[in-house]
Write a protein that holds these residues in place. Structure first.
Motif, PDB file in Angstrom:
ATOM      1  N   MET A   1      19.692  -0.196 -46.959  1.00  0.00           N
ATOM      2  CA  MET A   1      20.303  -1.249 -46.153  1.00  0.00           C
ATOM      3  C   MET A   1      19.205  -2.150 -45.586  1.00  0.00           C
ATOM      4  SD  MET A   1      23.216  -2.429 -45.136  1.00  0.00           S
ATOM      5  CE  MET A   1      24.263  -1.033 -45.545  1.00  0.00           C
ATOM      6  N   ALA A   2      19.397  -3.455 -45.714  1.00  0.00           N
ATOM      7  CA  ALA A   2      18.378  -4.390 -45.241  1.00  0.00           C
ATOM      8  C   ALA A   2      18.218  -4.301 -43.739  1.00  0.00           C
ATOM      9  CB  ALA A   2      18.774  -5.818 -45.635  1.00  0.00           C
ATOM     10  N   GLU A   3      16.999  -4.555 -43.293  1.00  0.00           N
ATOM     11  CA  GLU A   3      16.691  -4.401 -41.876  1.00  0.00           C
ATOM     12  C   GLU A   3      17.529  -5.318 -41.006  1.00  0.00           C
ATOM     13  OE1 GLU A   3      12.824  -4.654 -38.867  1.00  0.00           O
ATOM     14  OE2 GLU A   3      12.595  -4.869 -41.039  1.00  0.00           O
ATOM     15  N   ASN A   4      17.824  -6.543 -41.488  1.00  0.00           N
ATOM     16  CA  ASN A   4      18.563  -7.479 -40.656  1.00  0.00           C
ATOM     17  C   ASN A   4      20.026  -7.102 -40.508  1.00  0.00           C
ATOM     18  OD1 ASN A   4      19.553  -8.097 -43.177  1.00  0.00           O
ATOM     19  ND2 ASN A   4      19.084 -10.281 -43.087  1.00  0.00           N
ATOM     20  N   LYS A   5      20.453  -6.016 -41.157  1.00  0.00           N
ATOM     21  CA  LYS A   5      21.815  -5.534 -41.011  1.00  0.00           C
ATOM     22  C   LYS A   5      21.938  -4.504 -39.899  1.00  0.00           C
ATOM     23  CE  LYS A   5      23.907  -7.747 -44.397  1.00  0.00           C
ATOM     24  NZ  LYS A   5      25.055  -8.647 -44.161  1.00  0.00           N
ATOM     25  N   SER A   6      20.826  -4.080 -39.322  1.00  0.00           N
ATOM     26  CA  SER A   6      20.867  -3.064 -38.275  1.00  0.00           C
ATOM     27  C   SER A   6      21.581  -3.608 -37.043  1.00  0.00           C
ATOM     28  CB  SER A   6      19.462  -2.591 -37.923  1.00  0.00           C
ATOM     29  OG  SER A   6      18.701  -3.650 -37.369  1.00  0.00           O
ATOM     30  N   LEU A   7      22.257  -2.716 -36.336  1.00  0.00           N
ATOM     31  CA  LEU A   7      23.060  -3.088 -35.175  1.00  0.00           C
ATOM     32  C   LEU A   7      22.488  -2.479 -33.906  1.00  0.00           C
ATOM     33  CD1 LEU A   7      26.554  -2.425 -36.804  1.00  0.00           C
ATOM     34  CD2 LEU A   7      25.477  -4.660 -36.455  1.00  0.00           C
ATOM     35  N   LYS A   8      22.770  -3.129 -32.780  1.00  0.00           N
ATOM     36  CA  LYS A   8      22.378  -2.616 -31.472  1.00  0.00           C
ATOM     37  C   LYS A   8      23.634  -2.222 -30.697  1.00  0.00           C
ATOM     38  CE  LYS A   8      18.215  -5.478 -30.895  1.00  0.00           C
ATOM     39  NZ  LYS A   8      17.566  -6.504 -30.029  1.00  0.00           N
ATOM     40  N   ALA A   9      23.629  -1.015 -30.181  1.00  0.00           N
ATOM     41  CA  ALA A   9      24.750  -0.537 -29.370  1.00  0.00           C
ATOM     42  C   ALA A   9      24.278  -0.290 -27.942  1.00  0.00           C
ATOM     43  CB  ALA A   9      25.327   0.742 -29.958  1.00  0.00           C
ATOM     44  N   ALA A  10      25.043  -0.769 -26.981  1.00  0.00           N
ATOM     45  CA  ALA A  10      24.745  -0.521 -25.573  1.00  0.00           C
ATOM     46  C   ALA A  10      25.712   0.547 -25.056  1.00  0.00           C
ATOM     47  CB  ALA A  10      24.898  -1.795 -24.756  1.00  0.00           C
ATOM     48  N   VAL A  11      25.169   1.528 -24.342  1.00  0.00           N
ATOM     49  CA  VAL A  11      26.001   2.587 -23.776  1.00  0.00           C
ATOM     50  C   VAL A  11      25.678   2.719 -22.289  1.00  0.00           C
ATOM     51  CG1 VAL A  11      26.112   3.815 -25.969  1.00  0.00           C
ATOM     52  CG2 VAL A  11      24.324   4.410 -24.328  1.00  0.00           C
ATOM     53  N   PRO A  12      26.666   3.128 -21.479  1.00  0.00           N
ATOM     54  CA  PRO A  12      26.414   3.265 -20.045  1.00  0.00           C
ATOM     55  C   PRO A  12      25.417   4.386 -19.756  1.00  0.00           C
ATOM     56  CG  PRO A  12      28.628   4.008 -20.605  1.00  0.00           C
ATOM     57  CD  PRO A  12      28.052   3.436 -21.845  1.00  0.00           C
ATOM     58  N   LEU A  13      24.433   4.086 -18.934  1.00  0.00           N
ATOM     59  CA  LEU A  13      23.446   5.091 -18.543  1.00  0.00           C
ATOM     60  C   LEU A  13      24.051   5.937 -17.435  1.00  0.00           C
ATOM     61  CD1 LEU A  13      20.667   6.288 -18.887  1.00  0.00           C
ATOM     62  CD2 LEU A  13      19.757   4.528 -17.356  1.00  0.00           C
ATOM     63  N   GLU A  14      24.963   6.788 -17.821  1.00  0.00           N
ATOM     64  CA  GLU A  14      25.693   7.633 -16.880  1.00  0.00           C
ATOM     65  C   GLU A  14      26.151   8.866 -17.637  1.00  0.00           C
ATOM     66  OE1 GLU A  14      26.306   8.074 -13.115  1.00  0.00           O
ATOM     67  OE2 GLU A  14      26.497   5.934 -13.540  1.00  0.00           O
ATOM     68  N   LYS A  15      25.770  10.023 -17.154  1.00  0.00           N
ATOM     69  CA  LYS A  15      26.186  11.266 -17.777  1.00  0.00           C
ATOM     70  C   LYS A  15      27.697  11.431 -17.611  1.00  0.00           C
ATOM     71  CE  LYS A  15      24.473  16.019 -18.076  1.00  0.00           C
ATOM     72  NZ  LYS A  15      23.592  17.031 -17.466  1.00  0.00           N
ATOM     73  N   PRO A  16      28.456  11.823 -18.640  1.00  0.00           N
ATOM     74  CA  PRO A  16      28.034  12.399 -19.912  1.00  0.00           C
ATOM     75  C   PRO A  16      27.877  11.387 -21.053  1.00  0.00           C
ATOM     76  CG  PRO A  16      30.399  12.628 -19.718  1.00  0.00           C
ATOM     77  CD  PRO A  16      29.924  11.951 -18.452  1.00  0.00           C
ATOM     78  N   TRP A  17      28.050  10.076 -20.758  1.00  0.00           N
ATOM     79  CA  TRP A  17      27.960   9.079 -21.829  1.00  0.00           C
ATOM     80  C   TRP A  17      26.558   9.019 -22.425  1.00  0.00           C
ATOM     81  CZ3 TRP A  17      32.492   7.913 -23.485  1.00  0.00           C
ATOM     82  CH2 TRP A  17      33.574   7.861 -22.601  1.00  0.00           C
ATOM     83  N   SER A  18      25.559   8.907 -21.562  1.00  0.00           N
ATOM     84  CA  SER A  18      24.174   8.943 -22.044  1.00  0.00           C
ATOM     85  C   SER A  18      23.270   9.407 -20.910  1.00  0.00           C
ATOM     86  CB  SER A  18      23.729   7.566 -22.553  1.00  0.00           C
ATOM     87  OG  SER A  18      23.520   6.667 -21.483  1.00  0.00           O
TER      88      SER A  18
END
Length: 240
Positions: A1-18
């Protein structure tokens, strides 16, 4: 997969989410979700754990491509719903002795609100409630323990994790008052440079819920935050 296809995901910095483990590695249910989605999609997804306010701003501006959030947390037109993930209850709690039976009991309270978070209910825009903004749920609970606020809101899994941080338990709190029961949704930023991947992500996310890796995710949920898998009949809660 080409590098420009990579995605960024944001998740809440709060346990148990992350949260960060003992060795500094990023862990949590949202982190695991995007790991599996990345594997099934065959596309790299980098996960960024950020506070709620920064998450919302980032997804609205297209700095991040994906996130997990409630439908009303972002501005209208900022995100598109990809797929439902899990149903989650939001509750209001105070210290033992606080009696909440209806809306009138809530109006006039001093309430801690995490910056960028939403209760998914009428209290978010109610001017009769004095709202004290906090950086995270742990700070909100500290204010409650110090009796500097009367109540806080949150989901069962988040509240369960922060109670132990303050040497508290559910026995120290009043009976939870149900505010909302909503799906946590996989969202795609409408300003994402990779929005052309929306359909592929949607098909993969929906298909993923029918496979063995999804069952493994649910087992992780049952171990880390069993209340997320409740039946949501809400008979244990006080009525509105």
């Amino acid at each position: 997969m080409a590098e420009n296809k990579s995605l960024k995901a944001a998740v809440p910095l709060e346990k148990p989410w992350s949260f960060y483990g003992e060795n500094g590695e990023l862990r949590g249910l949202a982190v695991s979700y995007f790991r599996v989605l990345s594997e099934e999609l065959d596309t790299p997804i980098t996960v960024h754990a950020v506070p709620a306010k920064r998450l919302i701003h980032g997804i609205e501006m297209g700095y991040y491509d994906l996130t997990l959030m409630f439908a009303d947390q972002a501005q209208d037109g900022a995100v598109s719903i990809v797929a439902p993930v899990l149903k989650l209850d939001k509750v209001l709690v105070g210290l033992k002795g606080l009696d909440i039976k209806n809306r009138q009991d809530i109006e006039g309270l001093r309430m801690a609100f995490v910056r960028g978070a939403s209760s998914g209910s009428w209290i978010d825009n109610n001017q009769r409630i004095k709202k004290i903004t906090t950086s995270n749920y742990r700070e909100s609970l500290w204010l409650l323990k110090q009796k500097r606020v009367d109540a806080i809101t949150g989901s069962y899994p988040v509240l369960e994790n922060i109670l132990t941080k303050h040497d508290m338990s559910w026995d120290d709190l009043n009976r939870p008052y149900l505010l909302s029961c909503r799906f946590v949704l996989l969202m795609f930023s409408n300003l994402s440079k990779h929005y052309s991947q929306f359909k592929a992500v949607q098909v993969t996310a929906l298909k993923m819920k029918k496979g063995q890796k999804w069952e493994a995710l649910l087992r992780e949920v049952s171990e880390v935050a069993p209340s997320m898998l409740a039946q949501h009949n809400h008979e244990k809660f006080l009525s509105y």
